[in-house]
Design a protein around this motif. Structure first.
Motif, PDB file in Angstrom:
ATOM      1  N   ASN A 191      43.505  53.424  18.887  1.00  0.00           N
ATOM      2  CA  ASN A 191      43.910  52.791  17.665  1.00  0.00           C
ATOM      3  C   ASN A 191      42.774  52.031  16.985  1.00  0.00           C
ATOM      4  OD1 ASN A 191      46.945  51.858  17.934  1.00  0.00           O
ATOM      5  ND2 ASN A 191      46.295  52.258  19.665  1.00  0.00           N
ATOM      6  N   GLY A 192      41.481  52.559  17.286  1.00  0.00           N
ATOM      7  CA  GLY A 192      40.098  52.332  16.706  1.00  0.00           C
ATOM      8  C   GLY A 192      39.643  50.897  16.698  1.00  0.00           C
ATOM      9  N   ILE A 193      40.296  50.318  17.752  1.00  0.00           N
ATOM     10  CA  ILE A 193      39.863  48.874  17.997  1.00  0.00           C
ATOM     11  C   ILE A 193      38.527  48.693  18.613  1.00  0.00           C
ATOM     12  CG2 ILE A 193      40.424  46.640  18.987  1.00  0.00           C
ATOM     13  CD1 ILE A 193      43.265  47.216  18.549  1.00  0.00           C
ATOM     14  N   ASN A 194      37.393  48.616  17.903  1.00  0.00           N
ATOM     15  CA  ASN A 194      36.118  48.564  18.797  1.00  0.00           C
ATOM     16  C   ASN A 194      35.775  47.123  19.112  1.00  0.00           C
ATOM     17  OD1 ASN A 194      33.663  49.545  19.753  1.00  0.00           O
ATOM     18  ND2 ASN A 194      32.871  49.591  17.727  1.00  0.00           N
ATOM     19  N   LEU A 195      36.276  46.423  19.960  1.00  0.00           N
ATOM     20  CA  LEU A 195      35.830  45.188  20.213  1.00  0.00           C
ATOM     21  C   LEU A 195      35.200  45.103  21.749  1.00  0.00           C
ATOM     22  CD1 LEU A 195      38.590  42.498  19.408  1.00  0.00           C
ATOM     23  CD2 LEU A 195      36.207  42.540  18.482  1.00  0.00           C
ATOM     24  N   PRO A 196      34.174  44.390  22.253  1.00  0.00           N
ATOM     25  CA  PRO A 196      33.848  44.440  23.471  1.00  0.00           C
ATOM     26  C   PRO A 196      34.888  43.855  24.270  1.00  0.00           C
ATOM     27  CG  PRO A 196      32.130  43.152  21.954  1.00  0.00           C
ATOM     28  CD  PRO A 196      33.393  43.542  21.081  1.00  0.00           C
ATOM     29  N   ILE A 197      35.003  44.116  25.461  1.00  0.00           N
ATOM     30  CA  ILE A 197      35.988  43.703  26.607  1.00  0.00           C
ATOM     31  C   ILE A 197      35.485  43.271  27.854  1.00  0.00           C
ATOM     32  CG2 ILE A 197      37.007  45.842  26.879  1.00  0.00           C
ATOM     33  CD1 ILE A 197      39.694  44.913  27.113  1.00  0.00           C
ATOM     34  N   VAL A 198      35.640  42.177  28.114  1.00  0.00           N
ATOM     35  CA  VAL A 198      35.147  41.708  29.238  1.00  0.00           C
ATOM     36  C   VAL A 198      36.081  41.419  30.541  1.00  0.00           C
ATOM     37  CG1 VAL A 198      33.641  39.706  30.248  1.00  0.00           C
ATOM     38  CG2 VAL A 198      33.320  40.669  27.862  1.00  0.00           C
ATOM     39  N   ALA A 199      35.916  41.956  31.767  1.00  0.00           N
ATOM     40  CA  ALA A 199      37.025  41.658  32.819  1.00  0.00           C
ATOM     41  C   ALA A 199      36.890  40.491  33.453  1.00  0.00           C
ATOM     42  CB  ALA A 199      36.791  42.977  33.652  1.00  0.00           C
ATOM     43  N   ILE A 200      37.750  39.841  33.843  1.00  0.00           N
ATOM     44  CA  ILE A 200      37.789  38.526  34.524  1.00  0.00           C
ATOM     45  C   ILE A 200      38.890  38.422  35.433  1.00  0.00           C
ATOM     46  CG2 ILE A 200      39.087  37.481  32.643  1.00  0.00           C
ATOM     47  CD1 ILE A 200      37.203  34.830  33.094  1.00  0.00           C
ATOM     48  N   GLY A 201      38.280  37.575  36.455  1.00  0.00           N
ATOM     49  CA  GLY A 201      39.478  37.103  37.461  1.00  0.00           C
ATOM     50  C   GLY A 201      39.364  37.538  38.911  1.00  0.00           C
ATOM     51  N   GLY A 202      38.532  36.792  39.523  1.00  0.00           N
ATOM     52  CA  GLY A 202      38.322  36.909  41.005  1.00  0.00           C
ATOM     53  C   GLY A 202      37.613  38.240  41.287  1.00  0.00           C
ATOM     54  N   ILE A 203      36.595  38.456  40.337  1.00  0.00           N
ATOM     55  CA  ILE A 203      35.900  39.893  40.550  1.00  0.00           C
ATOM     56  C   ILE A 203      34.637  39.339  41.727  1.00  0.00           C
ATOM     57  CG2 ILE A 203      34.324  41.256  39.398  1.00  0.00           C
ATOM     58  CD1 ILE A 203      35.996  40.894  36.945  1.00  0.00           C
ATOM     59  N   THR A 204      34.485  40.494  42.783  1.00  0.00           N
ATOM     60  CA  THR A 204      33.077  40.452  43.349  1.00  0.00           C
ATOM     61  C   THR A 204      32.288  41.377  43.113  1.00  0.00           C
ATOM     62  OG1 THR A 204      34.174  41.729  44.934  1.00  0.00           O
ATOM     63  CG2 THR A 204      34.806  39.448  44.974  1.00  0.00           C
ATOM     64  N   ALA A 205      31.155  41.119  43.619  1.00  0.00           N
ATOM     65  CA  ALA A 205      30.241  42.355  43.410  1.00  0.00           C
ATOM     66  C   ALA A 205      30.777  43.807  43.833  1.00  0.00           C
ATOM     67  CB  ALA A 205      28.918  42.316  44.462  1.00  0.00           C
ATOM     68  N   ASP A 206      31.448  43.699  44.936  1.00  0.00           N
ATOM     69  CA  ASP A 206      32.122  45.058  45.322  1.00  0.00           C
ATOM     70  C   ASP A 206      32.867  45.696  44.274  1.00  0.00           C
ATOM     71  OD1 ASP A 206      30.444  44.879  47.682  1.00  0.00           O
ATOM     72  OD2 ASP A 206      32.301  44.234  49.031  1.00  0.00           O
ATOM     73  N   ASP A 207      33.503  45.019  43.421  1.00  0.00           N
ATOM     74  CA  ASP A 207      34.497  45.512  42.445  1.00  0.00           C
ATOM     75  C   ASP A 207      33.891  46.113  41.168  1.00  0.00           C
ATOM     76  OD1 ASP A 207      36.658  44.437  43.825  1.00  0.00           O
ATOM     77  OD2 ASP A 207      36.341  42.448  43.118  1.00  0.00           O
ATOM     78  N   ILE A 208      32.392  45.538  40.887  1.00  0.00           N
ATOM     79  CA  ILE A 208      32.018  45.619  39.583  1.00  0.00           C
ATOM     80  C   ILE A 208      31.837  47.355  39.188  1.00  0.00           C
ATOM     81  CG2 ILE A 208      29.850  45.506  38.127  1.00  0.00           C
ATOM     82  CD1 ILE A 208      29.899  42.605  39.261  1.00  0.00           C
ATOM     83  N   PRO A 209      31.267  48.321  40.193  1.00  0.00           N
ATOM     84  CA  PRO A 209      31.113  49.895  39.714  1.00  0.00           C
ATOM     85  C   PRO A 209      32.502  50.248  39.348  1.00  0.00           C
ATOM     86  CG  PRO A 209      29.754  49.153  41.715  1.00  0.00           C
ATOM     87  CD  PRO A 209      30.772  47.963  41.528  1.00  0.00           C
ATOM     88  N   ALA A 210      33.460  49.975  40.173  1.00  0.00           N
ATOM     89  CA  ALA A 210      34.903  50.616  39.499  1.00  0.00           C
ATOM     90  C   ALA A 210      35.156  50.069  38.486  1.00  0.00           C
ATOM     91  CB  ALA A 210      35.775  50.486  40.913  1.00  0.00           C
ATOM     92  N   ILE A 211      35.185  48.753  38.185  1.00  0.00           N
ATOM     93  CA  ILE A 211      35.816  48.034  36.926  1.00  0.00           C
ATOM     94  C   ILE A 211      34.884  48.648  35.587  1.00  0.00           C
ATOM     95  CG2 ILE A 211      35.974  45.960  35.657  1.00  0.00           C
ATOM     96  CD1 ILE A 211      36.343  44.398  38.207  1.00  0.00           C
ATOM     97  N   MET A 212      33.571  48.682  36.011  1.00  0.00           N
ATOM     98  CA  MET A 212      32.752  49.237  34.659  1.00  0.00           C
ATOM     99  C   MET A 212      33.341  50.581  34.356  1.00  0.00           C
ATOM    100  SD  MET A 212      31.250  46.653  33.835  1.00  0.00           S
ATOM    101  CE  MET A 212      30.329  47.517  32.463  1.00  0.00           C
ATOM    102  N   LYS A 213      33.762  51.555  35.407  1.00  0.00           N
ATOM    103  CA  LYS A 213      34.059  52.835  34.981  1.00  0.00           C
ATOM    104  C   LYS A 213      35.441  52.766  34.102  1.00  0.00           C
ATOM    105  CE  LYS A 213      32.219  55.141  38.992  1.00  0.00           C
ATOM    106  NZ  LYS A 213      32.329  56.032  40.464  1.00  0.00           N
ATOM    107  N   THR A 214      36.234  51.844  34.038  1.00  0.00           N
ATOM    108  CA  THR A 214      37.233  51.779  33.053  1.00  0.00           C
ATOM    109  C   THR A 214      36.995  51.770  31.627  1.00  0.00           C
ATOM    110  OG1 THR A 214      37.499  49.431  33.159  1.00  0.00           O
ATOM    111  CG2 THR A 214      38.728  50.617  35.061  1.00  0.00           C
TER     112      THR A 214
END
Length: 206
Positions: free
Chosen positions: A155-178
């Protein structure tokens, strides 16, 4: 917005709000969101003034959660607004174009609404259950982020999107791949044996 860790201030039995912000900055964090839920503006103001000075010295962006009226007063860089806070369009009218405004989203529809209202970035979550936030929206997980990011692209929406909510170090690589732009966290830093070292580790994972 480049890939970034956003630290959300919290207090614990061990650390005050300013302790938590100081440790995040020492660890190299360049984006602080000061959240003091249930505190009054008079309680927040002196801490915000000190936190702003700390962020300025460290070259970090300083965002206040919820309290639009304090943003101009303490010369913060902007405000983050949750779903039950002031509407983003109203905050934009009050603050003008020069302040950063972020909005909490749980669905693509939330993202569209914030985009149309003039938000600069989206705080999207929760990734999983978290004890630092009451009244949680439905949990997104990796699939939720992937779906929202893809719909934004479509839809052409170019906004930075920040993931939040119970995130740990182990989660970060997989979340960034989204395709999200950054990670917001609090507890995973403050529960660490060495919060400064933990922040450095988290930044290196992006």
């Amino acid at each position: 917005m480049r890939r970034m860790i956003q630290f959300i201030s919290h207090y614990t039995d061990r650390y005050s709000y300013l302790d938590s912000i100081s440790m995040a900055l020492q660890g190299g964090c360049k984006w602080i969101q000061m959240r003091m839920k249930d505190a009054t503006p008079d309680e927040i103001r002196p801490i915000a003034i000190e936190a702003k000075a700390m962020c300025k010295t460290a070259g970090a962006t300083f965002i206040i959660d919820d309290h639009v009226e304090l943003v101009k007063e303490v010369n913060a860089d902007g405000v983050h607004l949750g779903k039950n806070d002031m509407p983003i369009s109203e905050a934009r009218a009050l603050l003008g174009p020069d302040f950063i405004i972020g909005g909490t989203a749980n669905t693509f529809e939330d993202v569209v609404h914030h985009y149309q209202s003039g938000a600069n970035y989206i705080g999207c979550g929760p990734f999983r259950f978290t004890t630092t936030k009451q009244g949680l929206s439905p949990i997104l997980g990796l699939e939720g982020y992937t779906a929202i990011v893809n719909k934004m692209k479509d839809n052409g929406i170019n906004l930075p999107i920040v993931a939040i909510g119970g995130i740990t170090a182990d989660d970060i690589p997989a979340i960034m791949k989204t395709g999200v732009t950054g990670i917001a966290l609090s507890g995973t830093v403050l529960r660490a044996e060495d919060p400064v070292a933990e922040m450095k580790k988290l930044i290196n994972l992006l």
